[in-house]
Motif scaffolding. Structure first.
Motif, PDB file in Angstrom:
ATOM      1  N   ASP A   1      14.879  -4.066   9.546  1.00  0.00           N
ATOM      2  CA  ASP A   1      13.631  -3.348   9.845  1.00  0.00           C
ATOM      3  C   ASP A   1      12.878  -3.043   8.552  1.00  0.00           C
ATOM      4  OD1 ASP A   1      14.340  -3.379  12.494  1.00  0.00           O
ATOM      5  OD2 ASP A   1      15.042  -1.292  12.541  1.00  0.00           O
ATOM      6  N   LEU A   2      13.616  -2.648   7.523  1.00  0.00           N
ATOM      7  CA  LEU A   2      12.973  -2.291   6.247  1.00  0.00           C
ATOM      8  C   LEU A   2      12.400  -3.529   5.566  1.00  0.00           C
ATOM      9  CD1 LEU A   2      15.575   0.259   4.824  1.00  0.00           C
ATOM     10  CD2 LEU A   2      13.424   0.748   6.010  1.00  0.00           C
ATOM     11  N   LEU A   3      13.159  -4.625   5.582  1.00  0.00           N
ATOM     12  CA  LEU A   3      12.684  -5.862   4.945  1.00  0.00           C
ATOM     13  C   LEU A   3      11.409  -6.353   5.635  1.00  0.00           C
ATOM     14  CD1 LEU A   3      16.168  -7.640   4.619  1.00  0.00           C
ATOM     15  CD2 LEU A   3      14.869  -6.569   2.767  1.00  0.00           C
ATOM     16  N   GLU A   4      11.405  -6.292   6.968  1.00  0.00           N
ATOM     17  CA  GLU A   4      10.225  -6.775   7.700  1.00  0.00           C
ATOM     18  C   GLU A   4       9.037  -5.840   7.512  1.00  0.00           C
ATOM     19  OE1 GLU A   4      11.217  -9.978  10.709  1.00  0.00           O
ATOM     20  OE2 GLU A   4      11.474  -8.051  11.736  1.00  0.00           O
ATOM     21  N   ALA A   5       9.294  -4.538   7.488  1.00  0.00           N
ATOM     22  CA  ALA A   5       8.188  -3.584   7.296  1.00  0.00           C
ATOM     23  C   ALA A   5       7.559  -3.783   5.920  1.00  0.00           C
ATOM     24  CB  ALA A   5       8.698  -2.153   7.454  1.00  0.00           C
ATOM     25  N   THR A   6       8.376  -4.184   4.948  1.00  0.00           N
ATOM     26  CA  THR A   6       7.849  -4.433   3.607  1.00  0.00           C
ATOM     27  C   THR A   6       6.890  -5.621   3.640  1.00  0.00           C
ATOM     28  OG1 THR A   6       9.915  -3.611   2.681  1.00  0.00           O
ATOM     29  CG2 THR A   6       8.520  -4.923   1.220  1.00  0.00           C
ATOM     30  N   ILE A   7       7.272  -6.667   4.346  1.00  0.00           N
ATOM     31  CA  ILE A   7       6.425  -7.858   4.440  1.00  0.00           C
ATOM     32  C   ILE A   7       5.162  -7.551   5.249  1.00  0.00           C
ATOM     33  CG2 ILE A   7       6.301 -10.204   5.372  1.00  0.00           C
ATOM     34  CD1 ILE A   7       9.323 -10.460   4.779  1.00  0.00           C
ATOM     35  N   ASP A   8       5.326  -6.730   6.312  1.00  0.00           N
ATOM     36  CA  ASP A   8       4.209  -6.482   7.234  1.00  0.00           C
ATOM     37  C   ASP A   8       3.301  -5.345   6.790  1.00  0.00           C
ATOM     38  OD1 ASP A   8       5.156  -8.520   8.801  1.00  0.00           O
ATOM     39  OD2 ASP A   8       6.359  -7.194  10.072  1.00  0.00           O
ATOM     40  N   GLY A   9       3.683  -4.634   5.736  1.00  0.00           N
ATOM     41  CA  GLY A   9       2.839  -3.528   5.275  1.00  0.00           C
ATOM     42  C   GLY A   9       2.946  -2.285   6.138  1.00  0.00           C
ATOM     43  N   THR A  10       4.099  -2.087   6.786  1.00  0.00           N
ATOM     44  CA  THR A  10       4.250  -0.939   7.695  1.00  0.00           C
ATOM     45  C   THR A  10       5.352   0.015   7.245  1.00  0.00           C
ATOM     46  OG1 THR A  10       5.716  -2.283   9.086  1.00  0.00           O
ATOM     47  CG2 THR A  10       3.392  -2.219   9.698  1.00  0.00           C
ATOM     48  N   LEU A  11       5.634   0.031   5.942  1.00  0.00           N
ATOM     49  CA  LEU A  11       6.707   0.899   5.444  1.00  0.00           C
ATOM     50  C   LEU A  11       6.460   2.380   5.728  1.00  0.00           C
ATOM     51  CD1 LEU A  11       7.800  -0.292   1.880  1.00  0.00           C
ATOM     52  CD2 LEU A  11       9.211  -0.127   3.945  1.00  0.00           C
ATOM     53  N   ALA A  12       5.171   2.764   5.780  1.00  0.00           N
ATOM     54  CA  ALA A  12       4.843   4.181   5.968  1.00  0.00           C
ATOM     55  C   ALA A  12       5.459   4.720   7.262  1.00  0.00           C
ATOM     56  CB  ALA A  12       3.337   4.371   5.970  1.00  0.00           C
ATOM     57  N   SER A  13       5.751   3.831   8.223  1.00  0.00           N
ATOM     58  CA  SER A  13       6.321   4.309   9.486  1.00  0.00           C
ATOM     59  C   SER A  13       7.849   4.253   9.485  1.00  0.00           C
ATOM     60  CB  SER A  13       5.769   3.477  10.645  1.00  0.00           C
ATOM     61  OG  SER A  13       6.190   2.136  10.486  1.00  0.00           O
ATOM     62  N   CYS A  14       8.466   3.910   8.357  1.00  0.00           N
ATOM     63  CA  CYS A  14       9.929   3.826   8.287  1.00  0.00           C
ATOM     64  C   CYS A  14      10.521   5.093   7.674  1.00  0.00           C
ATOM     65  CB  CYS A  14      10.378   2.653   7.416  1.00  0.00           C
ATOM     66  SG  CYS A  14       9.936   1.056   8.079  1.00  0.00           S
TER      67      CYS A  14
ATOM     68  N   SER B   1       0.806  -1.222   0.000  1.00  0.00           N
ATOM     69  CA  SER B   1       0.000   0.000   0.000  1.00  0.00           C
ATOM     70  C   SER B   1       0.841   1.276   0.000  1.00  0.00           C
ATOM     71  CB  SER B   1      -0.967   0.012   1.182  1.00  0.00           C
ATOM     72  OG  SER B   1      -0.268  -0.248   2.361  1.00  0.00           O
ATOM     73  N   SER B   2       2.151   1.167   0.204  1.00  0.00           N
ATOM     74  CA  SER B   2       2.972   2.376   0.075  1.00  0.00           C
ATOM     75  C   SER B   2       4.347   2.004  -0.466  1.00  0.00           C
ATOM     76  CB  SER B   2       3.093   3.109   1.415  1.00  0.00           C
ATOM     77  OG  SER B   2       3.605   2.236   2.384  1.00  0.00           O
ATOM     78  N   HIS B   3       5.108   3.046  -0.797  1.00  0.00           N
ATOM     79  CA  HIS B   3       6.446   2.821  -1.345  1.00  0.00           C
ATOM     80  C   HIS B   3       7.465   3.660  -0.599  1.00  0.00           C
ATOM     81  CE1 HIS B   3       6.005   6.686  -3.420  1.00  0.00           C
ATOM     82  NE2 HIS B   3       4.816   6.264  -3.849  1.00  0.00           N
ATOM     83  N   LEU B   4       8.693   3.178  -0.599  1.00  0.00           N
ATOM     84  CA  LEU B   4       9.785   3.904   0.049  1.00  0.00           C
ATOM     85  C   LEU B   4      10.954   3.953  -0.935  1.00  0.00           C
ATOM     86  CD1 LEU B   4      10.905   3.375   3.705  1.00  0.00           C
ATOM     87  CD2 LEU B   4      12.532   3.916   1.920  1.00  0.00           C
ATOM     88  N   LEU B   5      11.189   5.146  -1.467  1.00  0.00           N
ATOM     89  CA  LEU B   5      12.191   5.327  -2.514  1.00  0.00           C
ATOM     90  C   LEU B   5      13.591   5.392  -1.914  1.00  0.00           C
ATOM     91  CD1 LEU B   5      12.741   5.918  -5.529  1.00  0.00           C
ATOM     92  CD2 LEU B   5      12.323   8.338  -5.034  1.00  0.00           C
ATOM     93  N   PHE B   6      14.510   4.618  -2.474  1.00  0.00           N
ATOM     94  CA  PHE B   6      15.913   4.644  -2.086  1.00  0.00           C
ATOM     95  C   PHE B   6      16.637   5.725  -2.893  1.00  0.00           C
ATOM     96  CE2 PHE B   6      16.963   0.103  -0.345  1.00  0.00           C
ATOM     97  CZ  PHE B   6      15.892   0.177   0.522  1.00  0.00           C
ATOM     98  N   PRO B   7      17.855   6.080  -2.517  1.00  0.00           N
ATOM     99  CA  PRO B   7      18.652   6.956  -3.387  1.00  0.00           C
ATOM    100  C   PRO B   7      18.851   6.276  -4.739  1.00  0.00           C
ATOM    101  CG  PRO B   7      19.730   6.653  -1.265  1.00  0.00           C
ATOM    102  CD  PRO B   7      18.595   5.681  -1.309  1.00  0.00           C
ATOM    103  N   ASP B   8      19.050   7.055  -5.776  1.00  0.00           N
ATOM    104  CA  ASP B   8      19.196   6.463  -7.097  1.00  0.00           C
ATOM    105  C   ASP B   8      20.625   5.962  -7.307  1.00  0.00           C
ATOM    106  OD1 ASP B   8      20.065   9.166  -7.173  1.00  0.00           O
ATOM    107  OD2 ASP B   8      20.149   9.009  -9.340  1.00  0.00           O
TER     108      ASP B   8
END
Ligand code: AMP
Ligand code: GLY
Length: 420
Positions: A306-319, A202-209
């Motif tokens: 933390d990022l890998l788990e938040a991706t699986i759990d759908g909680t990236l918005a809080s990272c 439901s959300s995305h977290l952009l890394f540096p390019d």
């Protein structure tokens, strides 16, 4: 927690290295891994295609998280199998990984969801494809639909080249079933770069390019490879372009996947062409890039687990991960002859001296142990990474370190980060 990384390249060593830094992690296993990836818990002699064996291992060793590296494993449904076994795995399910493994599927997805990309037609009949080429303007891009080890794209300068590409892919079947269907698309003019973004459904977290250097030789000439080196940031995406990427590519991707019922939780790595009309997507990769990962993990300051788990759990918005403001460069040391045929089993020396230098980490790719010590075992052998205040400093550090390392017939590019 114990973590298992599936794959055997530089990307997998880099992921294992970064995961091992997490205070929450005890052991990091790698399957099948390479001589570098085994340092954090050990390599496991299981292929990425052995889903049942990997699931057994994960249960036996109480693995709390399995991270999938390669595209073919994702396309073969390894994440579906892990989830069905009640195990946590990072990466999209097979139905969503099709966005990488079928270009026609990806193009249709982009067209329907308004994601900017080259105009295209899709063909399963070679006569129809040839007829279309007679009316098209050139250059024209002919792409095998499926996974073709990076060799499925031909930029045809005229109708003869286009017809030859169609023949090779659809009739001679040089890519097997992967080329029975082709996508023929408009040639885009611009500069290329790639982005990585975690997607949690439901959300995305952009890394540096980051920017890869795909051709084998300096000045972007020679055959295409898996990637001869990377730099991050690329220096090609300013804030205005990044905002367009967020809204026109990532927002639409997340909404489109949801609308289509695709459970995409993993890493999305689109190749972009920055055209006069803005960024356009050349392709979707549904995994971490190799050697993009090597520079990204060097710049990531936060805990990757933390990022890998938040991706699986759908909680990236809080990272809100933090990144080093420094530039990272990765120089690939390859076997002479790569991406064609090359010799294996050549002794490697000097990695200790390279890593004794400030800010340098050497990631293994095609290496293995032998009775005579460390030897080469693949086309891309090592990725020498360094951080520096700017591209010049990072390059100087990476190349000084690379100069310490020796094996017979080693091949590298000398213009990583500054190529045109
Ligand atoms: P792909 O596997 O789709 O990323 O294509 C491999 C390479 O071919 C890209 O990195 C580009 O350099 C080039 N390419 C692919 N599609 C196009 C296009 N539509 N226009 C220009 N170059 C392209
Ligand atoms: N470096 C290009 C790739 O991983 O596909």
């Amino acid at each position: 927690m114990n973590v298992l990384v599936v794959g055997s390249g530089g990307r997998e060593h880099a992921l294992a290295w970064k995961i091992a830094k997490s205070p929450r992690v005890e052991k990091v296993f790698c399957a099948p891994g390479n001589a570098g990836s085994g340092r954090f818990g050990g390599n496991v002699p299981l292929a990425a295609s052995d889903h049942a064996g990997l699931i057994d291992f994960a249960r036996r060793e109480r693995v709390g998280l399995t991270v999938i590296g390669p595209d073919d494993a994702l396309a073969a449904g390894i994440v579906d199998d892990f989830r069905a076994a009640g195990l946590r795995a990072f990466g999209p399910e097979a139905a969503a990984a099709r966005l990488e493994s079928s270009k026609a599927f990806a193009k249709d997805f982009m067209r329907r969801h308004g994601i900017p990309t080259a105009d295209y037609r899709e063909f399963t009949d070679s006569a129809e494809a040839r007829a279309y080429c007679a009316t098209a303007s050139y250059p024209l891009v002919v792409k095998a639909d499926g996974l073709a080890l990076g060799k499925g794209v031909v930029i045809a300068q005229d109708i003869a080249e286009a017809c030859e590409a169609i023949h090779q892919s659809m009739e001679a079947a040089v890519f097997g079933d992967a080329g029975r269907r082709v996508v023929i698309e408009e040639f885009l003019v611009g500069t290329e770069c790639s982005i990585h973004a975690l997607i949690d459904g439901s959300s995305h977290l952009l890394f540096p390019d980051a920017r890869d250097h795909k051709q084998a030789f300096d000045g972007n000439v020679g055959p295409n490879t898996g990637g001869m080196g990377t730099v991050s940031p690329s220096g090609r995406l300013d804030d205005a372009l990044l905002e367009r990427v967020r809204t026109e590519v990532l927002d639409r991707f997340v909404a489109g996947a949801k609308a289509d019922g695709l459970d995409f939780r993993g890493m999305l790595f689109p190749g972009l062409m920055l055209t006069a009309d803005g960024p356009k997507v050349l392709e979707f990769n549904c995994r971490w890039g190799d050697p993009e990962t090597q520079v990204l993990v060097r710049r990531l300051e936060s805990d990757v687990v933390d990022l890998l788990e938040a991706t699986i759990d759908g909680t990236l918005a809080s990272c809100a991960p933090t990144w080093s403001g420094e530039t990272a460069v990765c120089v690939i040391l390859a076997s002479g002859g790569y991406p064609g045929s090359y010799q294996k089993g050549l002794p490697i020396t000097g990695i200790d001296r390279a890593e004794a230098r400030d800010g340098v980490v050497v990631f293994h790719a095609g290496t293995t142990g032998s009775p005579d010590g460390l030897v080469t075992n693949g086309g891309r052998v090592l990725g020498v990474t360094a951080l520096g205040a700017d591209v010049a400093a990072a390059r100087a550090a990476a190349y000084a370190a690379a100069d310490e390392i020796h094996f017979a017939n080693a091949q590298r590019r000398n213009d990583i980060g500054v190529a045109p």
